[in-house]
Design a protein around this motif. Structure first.
Motif, PDB file in Angstrom:
ATOM      1  N   VAL A  41       0.829  -1.133  -0.006  1.00 56.13           N
ATOM      2  CA  VAL A  41       0.070   0.035  -0.054  1.00 56.13           C
ATOM      3  C   VAL A  41       0.903   1.086  -0.012  1.00 56.13           C
ATOM      4  O   VAL A  41       1.924   1.391   0.566  1.00 56.13           O
ATOM      5  N   ARG A  52      -2.391   3.448   5.468  1.00 55.89           N
ATOM      6  CA  ARG A  52      -1.577   2.770   6.367  1.00 55.89           C
ATOM      7  C   ARG A  52      -2.717   1.938   7.125  1.00 55.89           C
ATOM      8  O   ARG A  52      -2.298   0.926   7.716  1.00 55.89           O
ATOM      9  N   ALA A  55      -3.830  -1.012   5.515  1.00 61.04           N
ATOM     10  CA  ALA A  55      -2.718  -2.157   5.563  1.00 61.04           C
ATOM     11  C   ALA A  55      -2.911  -2.716   6.821  1.00 61.04           C
ATOM     12  O   ALA A  55      -2.507  -4.206   6.903  1.00 61.04           O
ATOM     13  N   VAL A  65       0.964  -8.254   3.902  1.00 62.99           N
ATOM     14  CA  VAL A  65       0.993  -6.712   3.459  1.00 62.99           C
ATOM     15  C   VAL A  65       1.974  -5.829   3.867  1.00 62.99           C
ATOM     16  O   VAL A  65       2.609  -6.133   5.110  1.00 62.99           O
ATOM     17  N   VAL A  67       3.581  -1.725   3.772  1.00 63.51           N
ATOM     18  CA  VAL A  67       3.512  -0.102   3.360  1.00 63.51           C
ATOM     19  C   VAL A  67       4.721   0.393   2.655  1.00 63.51           C
ATOM     20  O   VAL A  67       6.047   0.197   3.198  1.00 63.51           O
ATOM     21  N   THR A  73       9.420  -3.453   4.454  1.00 60.23           N
ATOM     22  CA  THR A  73       8.776  -3.644   3.237  1.00 60.23           C
ATOM     23  C   THR A  73       9.775  -4.319   2.139  1.00 60.23           C
ATOM     24  O   THR A  73      10.971  -4.229   1.918  1.00 60.23           O
TER      25      THR A  73
END
Length: 185
Positions: A41, A52, A55, A65, A67, A73
């Motif tokens: 996201v 956020r 997410a 998932v 961010v 990430t």
């Protein structure tokens, strides 16, 4: 105007906006999330904060998932999904993210005011949301709220509605989701 009047006016604006959301687009978004590998996201400013929170709920559902921009990430790859929340669809920091995701054969979905924007033109899936652009100068104002507040509020509500749809599809409950809630707080 009283504070209570402002609250009721905002709620009325949200009711009008909710009636403009296309349910089929939300269904397509839920399906894209289910069909994806990992989910990423992104958004900037207040829209980024709404993404956020989306997410976080996706994580509560047990989905993989991330961010974009966080140190933990992972890399995006074929079969993954990049979700971008952007009112204008022209945010300069978000466009290269969409282009990179596409180059790596990931899907791109956007929740935006403008389907004809740069990000809208790149996206595989568009959820067009109602709201007023940040810069309301020289435009008919459809909200009493400043800047992109209406869009950001609708973005949060739509994301929560998609979470409810995903809960139905997974037969999840708030109780089962709570098992994924942070417990080091």
């Amino acid at each position: 105007m009283t504070n209570k009047y402002n609250i009721y006016t905002i709620m009325a604006e949200l009711n009008v906006a909710a009636n403009q959301v296309v349910d089929e687009q939300l269904e397509q978004l839920a399906e894209a999330i289910i069909d994806s590998g990992r989910i990423f996201v992104a958004g900037a400013g207040r829209s980024g904060l709404m993404m956020r929170s989306f997410a976080m709920r996706l994580m509560h559902l047990g989905l993989d998932v991330y961010v974009v921009g966080e140190t933990v990430t992972r890399s995006i790859a074929k079969g993954d999904l990049l979700l971008i929340g952007t009112g204008s669809g022209e945010t300069r920091s978000l466009i290269p993210m969409a282009e990179k995701a596409i180059s790596l054969e990931a899907k791109v979905a956007t929740l935006t005011l403008s389907s004809s924007s740069a990000i809208g033109r790149l996206a595989n899936l568009i959820v067009q949301l109602p709201g007023a652009p940040k810069n309301q100068l020289d435009q008919e104002v459809s909200t009493i709220q400043p800047m992109g507040s209406l869009f950001e509020q609708v973005l949060l509500l739509v994301c929560d509605a998609v979470i409810l749809k995903l809960m139905q599809k997974q037969t999840s409950s708030g109780r089962t989701m709570y098992g994924n809630h942070a417990n080091l707080e």
